[in-house]
Design a protein around this motif. Structure first.
Motif, short mmCIF file in Angstrom:
data_model
loop_
_atom_site.label_atom_id
_atom_site.label_comp_id
_atom_site.label_asym_id
_atom_site.label_seq_id
_atom_site.Cartn_x
_atom_site.Cartn_y
_atom_site.Cartn_z
N SER A 11 -2.86 -2.32 12.03
CA SER A 11 -2.80 -3.09 10.95
C SER A 11 -2.64 -4.52 11.06
O SER A 11 -1.87 -5.18 11.95
N PRO A 87 -11.03 -7.83 5.15
CA PRO A 87 -10.63 -6.31 4.80
C PRO A 87 -11.63 -5.32 4.66
O PRO A 87 -11.51 -4.25 4.93
N SER A 126 -5.48 -6.38 5.95
CA SER A 126 -5.28 -6.81 4.72
C SER A 126 -5.63 -8.29 4.09
O SER A 126 -5.64 -9.08 5.18
#
Length: 127
Positions: A11, A87, A126
């Motif tokens: 991530s 994203p 993100s």
């Protein structure tokens, strides 16, 4: 039996970088080409980049200029350096290669040129 094993997913925030690796059991030098594909939830799998033994590298328009595919033959490893992640890059990323019997080997962006696939590694970006 040839196996492809991806690693390096994770991530990251938008604008960040990740480096994916695909280790091949068996020499990468015998492979005409290798490629990275990705699949986001609810979407079809799509080609990201291809490393050709004779004709260099090819990229999807969506990643051109941000991603770099390379191969380290001494380590039997294919890598994908991903910079300035967005994203919309979030997906499971797969390493792929053709068998010697694939007469349509190395297609791009079509995936019918690839018979060997890794298990995939998740990339989440993100905003």
């Amino acid at each position: 039996e040839v196996q492809l094993v991806e690693s390096g997913g994770g991530s990251v925030q938008a604008g960040g970088s990740l480096r994916l690796s695909c280790r091949v059991s068996g020499s990468t030098n015998r492979r005409l080409c290798m490629a990275w594909f990705r699949q986001a939830p609810g979407k079809q799998r799509e080609a990201v980049a291809r490393f050709g033994r004779g004709d260099g590298t090819t990229y999807a328009d969506s990643v051109s200029g941000r991603f770099t595919i390379s191969k380290d033959s001494s380590r039997n490893t294919l890598t994908l350096q991903m910079n300035n992640l967005k994203p919309e890059d979030s997906a499971v990323y797969y390493c792929a290669a053709p068998t010697p019997y694939n007469i349509r080997a190395c297609s791009f962006p079509e995936e019918y040129g690839y018979d060997l696939w890794g298990q995939g590694t998740q990339v989440t970006v993100s905003s």
